[in-house]
Design an enzyme around this catalytic site. Structure first.
Site, PDB file in Angstrom:
ATOM      1  N   GLY A   1       0.814  -1.198   0.000  1.00 35.87           N
ATOM      2  CA  GLY A   1       0.000   0.000   0.000  1.00 35.87           C
ATOM      3  C   GLY A   1       0.849   1.249   0.000  1.00 35.87           C
ATOM      4  CG  ASN A   2      -0.416   4.634  -1.657  1.00 38.60           C
ATOM      5  OD1 ASN A   2      -1.067   5.531  -1.147  1.00 38.60           O
ATOM      6  ND2 ASN A   2      -0.897   3.880  -2.650  1.00 38.60           N
TER       7      ASN A   2
END
Ligand code: CTP
Ligand code: CA
Length: 232
Positions: A33-34
């Site tokens: 993810g980020n």
């Protein structure tokens, strides 16, 4: 004041905004993810609503209350985001504008493990086999659900390899085929997660327009100014 100046120039329009960061499952408990907070997308949704638009907000893992008066679709992965945004952009004869403020994961594991990946001290660390996700913005730009639908992208760039953030963003605007691209200079690393931002709105057919440092609501209104000008 902002509302007074612009009035309800998006009255009768349907706009679609994406927000947040997608996650790609590695196994039932882990993901790639980020750090996207979703603040810019939420600010865009609220600003469009204040200018009279009907707003669909497709959001991925945004840890903020859903804005009142906006149709919210919650998604997880880039694939889910793609399906929801494409459906909303095509609904009721086609949205007037689609703004991709989300940060979709660019890659996903080729196969998500059905069971939790275990560490075995005698075994080497696992190597992740990744495949690219769909480029939602490029797809939207290439297949517009209605003639004149305005497609807007965002880009966070740091520069490097002797290329300025502006050069990289101009390239990205053309590569993606969208009408407008909002550039955030993240060289200082201060944009993600902060309430304030500094941006430049690039257009395929107009000179870049800087947006002074200020709250993300200011950037949001600058984006809708550019969109409203294209919608005429
Ligand atoms: N975007 C998208 N689908 C993806 C990746 C990005 O729609 N799978 C959109 C983002 O929402 C943003 C724009 O494309 O509006 C630019 O995203 P960015 O990450 O800057 O561009 P990439 O093409 O992914 O290039 P890179 O990350 O290598 O800079
Ligand atoms: Ca990317």
């Amino acid at each position: 004041l902002l509302r007074g100046e612009r009035g309800r120039d998006l009255q009768g329009r349907h706009v679609v905004v994406s927000a947040g960061g997608t996650r790609e499952a590695l196994d039932p408990v882990r993901y790639l993810g980020n750090h996207s907070s979703g603040r810019q997308g939420q600010a865009l949704a609220v600003a469009a609503l204040s200018r009279g638009a009907r707003v669909t907000l497709v959001r991925a893992h945004v840890d903020l209350p859903a804005p009142a008066g906006v149709d919210v679709v919650e998604v997880g992965s880039t694939g889910e985001l793609r399906d929801a945004v494409v459906a909303a952009a095509a609904a009721d004869g086609g949205a007037d504008a689609v703004v991709m403020a989300a940060a979709p994961a660019d890659f996903r594991p080729a196969e998500a493990s059905a069971s939790k990946i275990k560490k075995t001290p005698e075994q080497p660390a696992p190597v992740l086999d990744l495949v690219p996700t769909t480029d939602v913005l490029a797809e939207l730009a290439a297949h517009r659900a209605r003639a004149g639908q305005v497609v807007v992208g965002f880009a966070a760039e740091t520069g490097g390899d002797g290329r300025s953030v502006l050069e990289l963003a101009q390239d990205k605007l053309r590569r993606k085929g969208c009408d407008l691209l909002v550039l955030n200079d993240v060289g200082g690393g201060a944009v993600f997660g902060s309430a304030d931002t500094e941006a430049v709105v690039l257009a395929v057919d107009a000179p870049p327009r800087p947006v002074p440092a200020g709250p993300k609501g200011l950037v949001a209104h600058a984006v809708w100014d550019a969109v409203a000008a294209r919608l005429g």
